[in-house]
Write an enzyme that holds these catalytic residues in place. Sequence first.
Site, PDB file in Angstrom:
ATOM      1  CB  SER A  71      -1.042   0.066   1.240  1.00  0.00           C
ATOM      2  OG  SER A  71      -1.441   1.357   1.481  1.00  0.00           O
ATOM      3  CG  HIS A  85      -4.174  -1.566  -1.303  1.00  0.00           C
ATOM      4  ND1 HIS A  85      -5.192  -2.164  -1.538  1.00  0.00           N
ATOM      5  CD2 HIS A  85      -4.322  -0.641  -0.203  1.00  0.00           C
ATOM      6  CE1 HIS A  85      -6.141  -1.929  -0.783  1.00  0.00           C
ATOM      7  NE2 HIS A  85      -5.912  -0.872   0.190  1.00  0.00           N
ATOM      8  CG  ASP A 102      -5.049   2.672   1.016  1.00  0.00           C
ATOM      9  OD1 ASP A 102      -6.014   1.704   0.913  1.00  0.00           O
ATOM     10  OD2 ASP A 102      -3.883   2.118   1.510  1.00  0.00           O
ATOM     11  CG  MET A 154      -8.375   7.301   2.680  1.00  0.00           C
ATOM     12  SD  MET A 154      -7.572   7.428   4.317  1.00  0.00           S
ATOM     13  CE  MET A 154      -6.457   5.892   4.241  1.00  0.00           C
ATOM     14  CG  HIS A 209      -9.271   0.354  -0.201  1.00  0.00           C
ATOM     15  ND1 HIS A 209      -8.608   0.161   1.101  1.00  0.00           N
ATOM     16  CD2 HIS A 209     -10.776   0.357   0.031  1.00  0.00           C
ATOM     17  CE1 HIS A 209      -9.669   0.215   2.135  1.00  0.00           C
ATOM     18  NE2 HIS A 209     -10.751  -0.009   1.588  1.00  0.00           N
ATOM     19  CG  MET A 256     -11.084   3.350   2.393  1.00  0.00           C
ATOM     20  SD  MET A 256      -9.512   3.476   3.228  1.00  0.00           S
ATOM     21  CE  MET A 256      -8.543   3.620   1.815  1.00  0.00           C
ATOM     22  CG  MET A 291     -11.639  -2.779   5.514  1.00  0.00           C
ATOM     23  SD  MET A 291     -10.078  -2.254   4.498  1.00  0.00           S
ATOM     24  CE  MET A 291      -9.017  -1.323   5.871  1.00  0.00           C
ATOM     25  N   GLY A 306      -0.338   1.781   9.528  1.00  0.00           N
ATOM     26  CA  GLY A 306       0.283   1.556  10.887  1.00  0.00           C
ATOM     27  C   GLY A 306      -0.605   1.186  11.990  1.00  0.00           C
ATOM     28  CG  ASP A 351      -5.978  -2.769   3.337  1.00  0.00           C
ATOM     29  OD1 ASP A 351      -5.100  -2.281   4.070  1.00  0.00           O
ATOM     30  OD2 ASP A 351      -6.834  -1.817   2.782  1.00  0.00           O
TER      31      ASP A 351
END
Length: 223
Positions: free
Chosen positions: A10, A35, A37, A39, A68, A70, A139, A147, A177
């Site tokens: 990611s 990956h 992400d 957001m 992904h 979100m 998830m 982290g 993930d």
Amino acid sequence: MNRVVEIAPSILSADFARLGEEIAAVERGGASVLHFDVMDGHFVPNITVGLPVLKSVARATKLVIDAHLMISEPGRWVEQFVEAGAQMVSVHVETDPHLQRTLTCIKDKGAMAGVAINPATPLIALEEALPFADFVLLMSVNPGFGGQKFISTALDKLRRLRRIIDERQLKTRIEIDGGIDRNNIAEVAAAGAEIIVSGSAVFGTPDPAQAVRDLREATMQWV
Ligand code: DX5
Ligand code: ZN
């Protein structure tokens, strides 16, 4: 059991000022999926990157780009993410009341369609969508940040999802993930995950290429 497990680093934990080099490193290490992400500061409490960055990344790598999303109202955006170069696109079951339509739309555009599910959302929320999904993104942390610690109940949920998919003889793949590192990846692979996302355990190390090799090796001991 002889399932091929893919590692999907990611980029959330990468150094964005050196993104090209970071991606090249994980490619050398044997990653097959990248990956990505996205957001929006609305569905999740953080904001990351979007379409222009995805377009540049797609030009810079041969890895399969896995967006992904979100974001709220993902159905408004999925076509543009495929056009920008994502070959896998996942949307959250919690934020899309028209999941079947959105998944079909992603597939019609030529990408693999995924349904993502948060740790506290029951599997039953996506069961009716399974035949329309190429993959489920399970998830194992609450989305928003890299982290975080792996939520241990995700393992049992993963096993249950594996069973549902196998019993129904579906081809839907399982991606997981959040909070996965060298210490728990073998267990996650053994529980039935086929695509394993890892952010900080790859880009948070001094040698991301080696980190990917180590993760791959750890899965091979079990599958
Ligand atoms: C979390 C993201 C994850 C994250 C994983 O909201 O969806 O993809 O980057 O990072 P680690 O592996 O550090 O938990
Ligand atoms: Zn993610």
